[in-house]
Design an enzyme around this catalytic site. Structure first.
Site, short mmCIF file in Angstrom:
data_model
loop_
_atom_site.label_atom_id
_atom_site.label_comp_id
_atom_site.label_asym_id
_atom_site.label_seq_id
_atom_site.Cartn_x
_atom_site.Cartn_y
_atom_site.Cartn_z
N LYS A 76 3.60 50.42 29.78
CA LYS A 76 4.37 49.78 28.71
C LYS A 76 4.33 48.26 28.92
CE LYS A 76 8.98 49.90 26.52
NZ LYS A 76 10.31 50.56 26.52
N SER A 151 12.14 52.61 22.21
CA SER A 151 11.24 51.47 22.17
C SER A 151 9.86 51.74 22.78
CB SER A 151 11.88 50.29 22.90
OG SER A 151 11.99 50.56 24.29
N SER A 175 15.01 55.12 25.12
CA SER A 175 13.69 54.59 24.79
C SER A 175 12.50 55.34 25.39
CB SER A 175 13.59 53.11 25.18
OG SER A 175 14.24 52.32 24.21
#
Lengths: 484, 478
Positions: A76, A151, A175
């Protein structure tokens, strides 16, 4: 090759059926070919990935390979990666090349996993749909008119479309779990303090936790073995003996007590989600588990408490992005105040600014007690709810998100509705507990996730409970059409 | 109307740790800009603070030395504000729960009375960097070497009633932190600096007046002058029918005045909240006890011992215990010279201090070691040299000409104590000055000094003064 799990790929590498360079080349090819439909990567690091793959192959030949050496993965874009752009999904850091590796990145490097690239995400991890990213929304491979969740939406879409065998995510209010649910993945948010936050760009420090996203629980266990562990560079990291999270995967569930919080099964949940979760509960009973109704009476306060604590911390954490030392700086500032206001005004997106405003307000003199202190008291009440529940049961089960993947743009004008997407996940972060999401079926062709919540440091049990379900079901094996 | 001044001080002592409070970067002063700033000090995305235990140890030391409570649990908080030399946009400090609270410090007033000043609290925090406004053509340079340097902010009660008391308190604390070796006390480099909260009220009034805070005073003199100026200013405002406005002011030493920096209305709302990156600081009782065993003899204890053990006056004992090094030096001189405490005190306080002041040296860099001075004093005591000759020997030692014995030998400064030899010289002097001798004998006794001078001149100052006096009196009497 890409339909294989992480464990299967690792086994193939160990048997020398495939090389890391071949695997890495294959996944890079898929990214190049398929990611334009998804937008799941911000940066693809092909060159570095292939170099790391060659190193991994040499390690395998030398007999120095670890369990996952040579399997490529994605990070990420919230994790700092030495020499590679680390954007956090923001214009503010579009020009930022991190000068160091996050501990998580360092650990995966040391374990020999080539990094394919950095995945798209909601700006500074603030969002539940991946629509707040400066790099544009990520699309859900199950339906590209829909969001992947957020997210960690880029990581979820990439793994779901098999552009990467696994990826890291971070979870501040859901997330990892919510995008895992919306994309038919297994994702784990560890106990707060399990995974080092060093080099993970902070959103809300007391809630943020990195974790794995993969096809199934067994793969998550392998990834967590690499990620977890004490880090002297993170004062909130917890020192405890190393654990093998795969050790208990095969334990039968007979006698397991599963708590079903009545507050998680009320109004607000889509019928399709409710049906899938009910069927999963039946499956667990069939596996020998016992289900018990429990109550988390304060869970209704979790969203309001979260939207005080998280913005409060973010308003302070994001103060360093001021245009002075790195990141975005406005053109021709006329004085210091102009430099600050325009750099931040132009560098941050609307959702980030909204949360900074909320947090600044909540911490202001005269409001601090009413908001921040009150929210901290609610955190304790929520943690106490869970504590009482875990006196009765081993794990807690419920839906991960009240809906399946929603359409792009559907909730962007209504932040409060968007915030409710995390209504079942947020309490877990407020209490600091481990939680995971795993595929539990489909509703109208879209994946449904169920959430398992464990007691502190009970990740091994969570993974065991998830793995046993996955031995009996095949939801997690299903792949989105067009990405086979 | 009679006015009473009320003063409270906030003193920032830079702790003498090797590395910063939340990072491993060095704290040494004077390095090239930004060469002692690591990822953490630069406030890079994703970095986290880790508390330096040594800084905690030092804070505990101070707490114990002022009889304060060391909090078993204290909390680091973020003080949020934007400034270019504050890389994270917040300073990590302690707010509601400081590490040290409720101590006291005794100061001595000019009339010799002592007064107890309350210390409200002392808390740990990090320093900011520095903004450099010169040499950048209308822009500012930022040096983050100082960012993250550990500070102990020591906050007093509003217990002081004059600028002199404030300076006495500040000096006392300055002595104490150096005794404890937790701060080098270098005020020029900003290692020890002070903010003064000043207000006035009519004599007898219980309620405090409106206060002003004068920032960043980095010398004792400035503290005294800034407070005196501020007191005059406030009294003039009130007597002129106005009201003092609560504000932050800066002292300008060139103009010897304070001027407004920002008012209460313009003051930042710092939005303090507990730093989620740091766990509460928990200090176990045995940690405190371990630190207690490392405490040196404190200034007041040492002063008291010097008075009782060496028979020194309060003033002398105070001067000789102004620093730990001074006290150690003095005690070594006493030991080496054979226990002549008063002699040692005089020489250390007068001759040695004069040389150190003249050459702007610390006692650690004294050209004359305690052993050398002690040996020389022993020579005075055993009459090898006179006190007067000793000054020349001391000067020669300062110039690096050797030890006292070497200098006495080399320069032939040994005192003449042989009665016969002195008598011989007296006879010669009397023979050479018949007129003066006649005058003396006729009653001009003032001329005694003349004869002493002549004999001393003839002996190069080496005649034993006591013997010379006695012998000369007898001879002149005829």
């Amino acid at each position: 090759m890409h339909d294989k799990t992480l464990a299967e790929l690792a086994a193939a590498l160990a048997k020398r059926e495939v090389s890391s360079v071949e695997l890495t080349t294959h996944f890079l090819g898929r990214i190049e070919r398929l990611d334009p439909q998804l937008n799941s990567f911000v940066t693809v690091t092909a060159e570095q990935a292939l170099a790391a793959a060659a190193d991994a192959d040499a390690r395998i030949v030398r007999g120095e390979a670890g369990p996952l050496t040579g399997v490529p993965m994605a990070q990420k874009d919230i994790f700092c990666t030495d020499g590679v752009k680390t954007s956090c999904g923001s214009k503010m850091l579009d020009n930022f090349v991190a000068p160091y590796d996050a501990t998580v990145v360092e650990r995966f490097k040391a374990a020999g996993l080539p990094m394919l690239g950095k995945t798209n995400m909601d700006e500074f991890a603030m969002g539940s749909s991946n629509e707040t990213s400066f790099y544009g929304p990520v699309k859900n491979p199950w339906d590209t008119t829909r969001v992947p969740g957020g997210s960690s939406g880029g990581s979820a879409a990439a793994v779901a479309a098999r552009l990467a065998p696994a990826a890291t995510g971070t979870d501040t209010g859901g997330s990892i779990r919510q995008p895992a649910a919306l994309c038919n993945l297994t994702g784990l948010k560890p106990t707060y303090g399990r995974v080092s936050r060093w080099g993970m760009i902070a959103f809300a420090s007391s809630l943020d936790q990195g974790g794995p996203m993969a096809q199934n629980a067994a793969d998550c266990a392998l990834l967590l073995n690499v990620m977890a562990g004490f880090d002297p560079k993170d004062s909130t990291s917890i020192e405890r003996p190393d654990e093998d999270f795969t050790a208990h995967l095969n334990q039968p569930l007979k006698g397991l007590k599963i708590g079903l919080p009545k507050e998680f099964f009320g109004a607000g949940m889509d019928a399709g989600v409710a049906k899938a979760v009910d069927e999963a509960i039946a499956q667990y009973r069939a596996l020998g588990a016992e289900t018990v109704e429990v109550s988390l009476p304060n869970s209704g306060l979790s969203v309001p408490a979260y939207y005080v604590v998280a913005p409060a911390e973010c308003s302070s954490n994001l103060a360093r992005f001021d245009g002075v030392r790195y990141g975005y700086r406005c053109e021709k500032p006329k004085d210091l105040m102009d430099l600050y206001t325009r750099s931040r005004g132009e560098g941050f997106g609307a959702e980030v600014k909204r949360r900074i405003m909320i947090g600044t307000y909540a911490l202001s003199a005269g409001y601090f007690d009413a908001y921040y202190l009150k929210a901290q008291q609610i955190r304790r009440l929520i943690a106490d709810d869970f504590k009482r529940a875990f006196e009765q049961v081993d794990v807690i089960l419920g839906p991960t998100s009240p809906t399946t993947a929603f359409r792009l743009g559907e909730k962007t004008d209504d932040p409060v509705t968007m915030y409710l997407s995390d209504i079942y996940t947020i309490a877990v972060n407020l209490a600091g507990l481990p939680g995971m999401s795993l595929p539990a079926g489909f509703a109208d062709g879209l994946p449904v996730g169920m959430q398992l919540i464990g007691n502190y440091f009970d990740e091994a049990r969570l993974l065991n409970v998830a793995h046993q379900y996955q031995l009996a079901t095949d939801w997690h094996r299903r792949m989105p059409g067009g990405f086979e | 109307m009679e006015w009473e001044t009320v003063i409270g001080l906030e003193i920032h002592a830079q702790l003498a740790t090797q590395t910063k409070i939340f990072s491993g970067a060095a704290t040494a002063y004077g390095a090239e800009p930004n060469t002692q700033a690591c990822l953490i000090d630069l406030g890079m995305p994703g970095v986290l603070p880790v508390l330096n235990e040594e800084a905690v140890r030092m804070a505990v030391k101070l707490g114990l030395a002022i009889g304060a409570e060391v909090a078993p649990r204290s909390v680091f908080a973020r003080k949020n504000y934007f400034y270019p030399d504050l890389p994270k946009g917040y300073q990590i400090s302690q707010y509601e729960l400081p590490v040290v609270a409720r101590g006291t410090l005794e100061i001595e007033l000019e009339d010799g009375e002592t007064k107890t000043i309350g210390v409200t609290r002392a808390h740990l925090e990090e320093d900011a960097g520095k903004s450099l406004h010169e040499d950048f053509h209308g822009m500012s340079g930022i040096d983050l070497n100082r960012a993250g340097t550990p500070l102990l902010e020591i906050v007093s009660e509003p217990d002081m009633r004059s600028a002199k008391e404030a300076v006495a308190y500040m000096k006392k604390l300055h002595t104490l932190v150096r005794y404890l070796e937790i701060c080098d006390g270098n005020m020029q480099e900003g290692s020890f600096r002070c903010d003064a909260n000043v207000s006035v009220r009519p004599q007898g009034q219980h309620k405090f007046g409106t206060r002003c805070e004068i920032k960043n005073l980095n010398s004792f003199r400035y503290v005294e002058r800034a407070i005196n100026y501020e007191v005059e200013r406030q009294i003039a405002i009130i007597e002129g029918g106005g009201a003092v406005v609560q504000e932050t002011r800066l002292y300008d030493p060139n103009k010897d005045e304070t001027r407004s920096m920002r008012s209460k209305e313009e003051a930042n709302d710092y939005r303090y909240f507990p730093d989620p990156d740091l766990l509460p600081l928990e200090i176990a009782a045995d940690f405190v006890e371990t630190v207690r065993t490392t405490l040196p003899e404190l200034p007041d204890e040492k002063k008291h011992r010097f008075m009782t053990h060496y028979g020194l006056s309060a003033y002398d004992a105070g001067v000789l215990t102004a620093s730990r090094e001074m006290g150690d030096y003095y005690e070594q001189v006493v030991k080496v010279c054979g226990g002549h405490a008063k002699l040692a005190a005089n020489w250390t306080m007068v001759e040695l201090s004069a040389v150190l002041n003249r050459d702007n040296l610390d006692i650690a860099d004294s050209p004359v070691s305690a052993d050398m001075l002690g040996q020389m004093l022993a020579r005075i005591h055993d009459n090898t040299i006179s006190g007067k000759i000793a000054k020349d020997v001391f000067e020669a030692m300062c110039n690096g000409e050797g030890t006292a014995d070497e200098i006495i030998e080399k320069k032939g400064l040994k005192q003449i104590t042989d009665t016969g030899a002195i008598e011989k010289i007296i006879d010669e002097v009397m023979a050479a000055n018949p007129g003066q001798l006649a005058d003396y004998r006729a009653g001009k006794e003032k001329l005694f000094g003349f004869f002493v001078g002549q004999v001393m001149k003839a002996t190069g100052g080496k005649a034993n003064p006591g013997q010379l006096n006695d012998l000369l009196k007898k001879k002149l009497a005829g």
